[in-house]
Design a protein around this motif. Structure first.
Motif, short mmCIF file in Angstrom:
data_model
loop_
_atom_site.label_atom_id
_atom_site.label_comp_id
_atom_site.label_asym_id
_atom_site.label_seq_id
_atom_site.Cartn_x
_atom_site.Cartn_y
_atom_site.Cartn_z
N PRO A 195 -1.15 -6.90 -0.23
CA PRO A 195 -1.96 -6.81 0.85
C PRO A 195 -1.04 -5.86 1.51
O PRO A 195 -1.55 -5.56 2.51
CB PRO A 195 -1.76 -8.36 1.83
CG PRO A 195 -1.88 -9.21 0.18
CD PRO A 195 -1.41 -8.25 -0.54
N ARG A 196 -0.33 -5.45 1.39
CA ARG A 196 0.64 -4.97 2.15
C ARG A 196 0.12 -3.03 2.06
O ARG A 196 0.17 -2.53 2.93
CB ARG A 196 2.40 -4.67 1.52
CG ARG A 196 2.70 -6.00 2.42
CD ARG A 196 4.54 -5.59 1.09
NE ARG A 196 4.39 -5.49 -0.51
CZ ARG A 196 4.87 -5.87 -1.81
NH1 ARG A 196 6.31 -5.44 -0.80
NH2 ARG A 196 5.30 -6.15 -2.15
N ASN A 197 -0.86 -2.97 0.74
CA ASN A 197 -1.19 -1.78 0.47
C ASN A 197 -2.30 -1.88 1.31
O ASN A 197 -3.81 -0.70 0.86
CB ASN A 197 -1.05 -1.44 -0.83
CG ASN A 197 -1.53 0.05 -1.23
OD1 ASN A 197 -1.56 0.95 -0.70
ND2 ASN A 197 -2.26 0.31 -2.27
N LEU A 198 -3.19 -2.82 1.93
CA LEU A 198 -4.14 -2.82 1.74
C LEU A 198 -4.64 -3.05 3.21
O LEU A 198 -4.35 -3.78 4.34
CB LEU A 198 -5.34 -3.70 1.04
CG LEU A 198 -5.51 -4.20 0.31
CD1 LEU A 198 -6.30 -4.94 -1.09
CD2 LEU A 198 -6.40 -2.52 -0.71
N GLN A 199 -6.03 -2.29 3.99
CA GLN A 199 -6.27 -2.76 5.67
C GLN A 199 -7.60 -2.52 6.37
O GLN A 199 -8.25 -1.57 5.16
CB GLN A 199 -5.62 -1.22 6.38
CG GLN A 199 -5.81 -1.00 7.73
CD GLN A 199 -5.32 -2.83 8.65
OE1 GLN A 199 -3.76 -2.97 8.24
NE2 GLN A 199 -5.95 -3.55 9.59
N ALA A 200 -8.64 -3.71 6.73
CA ALA A 200 -9.58 -3.09 6.76
C ALA A 200 -9.93 -1.91 7.49
O ALA A 200 -9.52 -2.28 8.80
CB ALA A 200 -10.51 -4.79 7.05
N VAL A 201 -10.96 -1.08 7.77
CA VAL A 201 -11.02 -0.11 8.37
C VAL A 201 -12.38 0.40 8.80
O VAL A 201 -13.60 -0.24 7.96
CB VAL A 201 -10.34 1.16 7.93
CG1 VAL A 201 -8.46 0.78 7.78
CG2 VAL A 201 -10.60 1.39 6.72
N ASP A 202 -12.76 1.51 9.71
CA ASP A 202 -14.39 1.55 9.86
C ASP A 202 -14.09 2.77 8.44
O ASP A 202 -13.40 3.50 7.86
CB ASP A 202 -14.05 2.76 11.01
CG ASP A 202 -14.57 3.87 11.41
OD1 ASP A 202 -16.33 3.19 11.37
OD2 ASP A 202 -14.78 4.88 10.79
N GLY A 203 -15.59 2.49 8.36
CA GLY A 203 -15.61 2.86 7.09
C GLY A 203 -16.45 4.43 6.86
O GLY A 203 -15.51 4.88 5.73
N PRO A 204 -16.32 5.49 7.34
CA PRO A 204 -17.02 7.13 7.71
C PRO A 204 -15.22 7.48 7.94
O PRO A 204 -14.69 8.41 6.90
CB PRO A 204 -17.36 7.04 8.60
CG PRO A 204 -18.06 6.15 9.14
CD PRO A 204 -17.87 4.72 8.65
N THR A 205 -14.29 7.26 8.79
CA THR A 205 -12.90 7.01 8.65
C THR A 205 -12.58 6.44 6.91
O THR A 205 -11.21 7.99 7.17
CB THR A 205 -12.01 6.25 9.68
OG1 THR A 205 -12.80 6.79 11.31
CG2 THR A 205 -10.62 6.74 9.71
#
Length: 258
Positions: A195-205
């Motif tokens: 989890p330290r290396n993961l982030q939910a983000v905007d797909g195109p970005t």
């Protein structure tokens, strides 16, 4: 705040956007906060069951307060080896385990839900679940995206799930070229699902980032750049990875301006 509706995207052929299924849980939003570097296996609080890792993200999915964690990040950066990027020869996403496997020994591992959905649970708010999935499939939710500062609506589906992607803060191919080649398979699997290396983000970005390091890409939301770089440093320290001279200088510049 700009509200962005979900859009249909074709998943990219890169490690950060694999397996765009939307399995998940439900909870209040969470965000990363720096933790001491060290062994990558979880630890437990005294008196708790060994089945419950102590990793508990903070409760507010916003940027870090000015100056927070910057000095520790700079100190940790100073401990990272600095050398050139190794060839990408031999890299394959499969060397880091099947995408979003739950068979890991880091926080949230072996909890019965795949990693993508664990991160959707952590990073989205106003979540609804698909019935009869053991609370393991996120159907809808809202992402306050730290990379862009936008609000994005998520709906699970073949044509819509890619609107929200899970970024590997340290890209797996970048990690491969900076030490992960020497890690054993279990440790690489942990790195891909930590989890330290993961982030939910905007797909195109996320697609635009590719496998870039801090020398060539930073989140467009400048208010999050200090936290982003601090996270990369924490992950690289935890897994024994190195930085290139250009990457080291870029990280130092970002943290010096925080």
């Amino acid at each position: 705040m700009i509200v962005v509706a979900f859009v249909a995207l074709a998943p990219g052929g890169r490690d950060e956007s694999d397996a765009l299924t939307a399995e998940g849980l439900t909870s209040a939003p969470r965000s990363w906060t720096p933790t001491p570097t060290g062994p990558v296996t979880p630890t437990w609080r005294s008196g708790e069951s060994s089945a419950a890792p102590t990793w508990r993200p903070s409760a507010t999915p916003t940027t870090a307060a000015p100056g927070s964690a910057v000095s520790p990040a700079l100190a940790t950066l100073a401990t990272l080896p600095v050398k050139g990027r190794a060839p990408k020869t031999g890299y394959d996403r499969a060397l880091f385990g099947s995408a979003w496997t739950d068979d890991v020994t880091v926080a949230l591992g072996r909890n019965g839900c795949d990693t993508r959905n664990d991160i959707l649970k952590r990073d989205l708010i106003d979540i609804s679940l698909v019935p009869a999935t053991r609370d393991c499939t996120v159907r809808t939710g809202t992402l306050n995206d730290v990379y862009t500062g936008r609000t994005i609506f998520f709906r699970r589906g073949t044509d819509t799930s890619a609107a929200v992607q899970i970024d590997h803060v340290v890209a797996l191919s970048d990690a491969w070229q900076k030490g992960a080649r020497q890690l054993d398979e279990q440790t690489r699997r942990n790195l891909a699902n930590d989890p330290r290396n993961l982030q939910a983000v905007d797909g195109p970005t996320n697609q635009g980032k590719g496998d870039a390091d801090a020398a060539t890409w930073l989140p467009p939301n400048r208010a999050y750049q200090c936290t982003y770089v601090s996270r990369q440093i924490e992950v690289k320290a935890a897994y024994g990875l190195w930085v290139t001279p250009e990457e080291h200088d870029a990280m130092t510049r970002v943290l010096s301006d925080c």
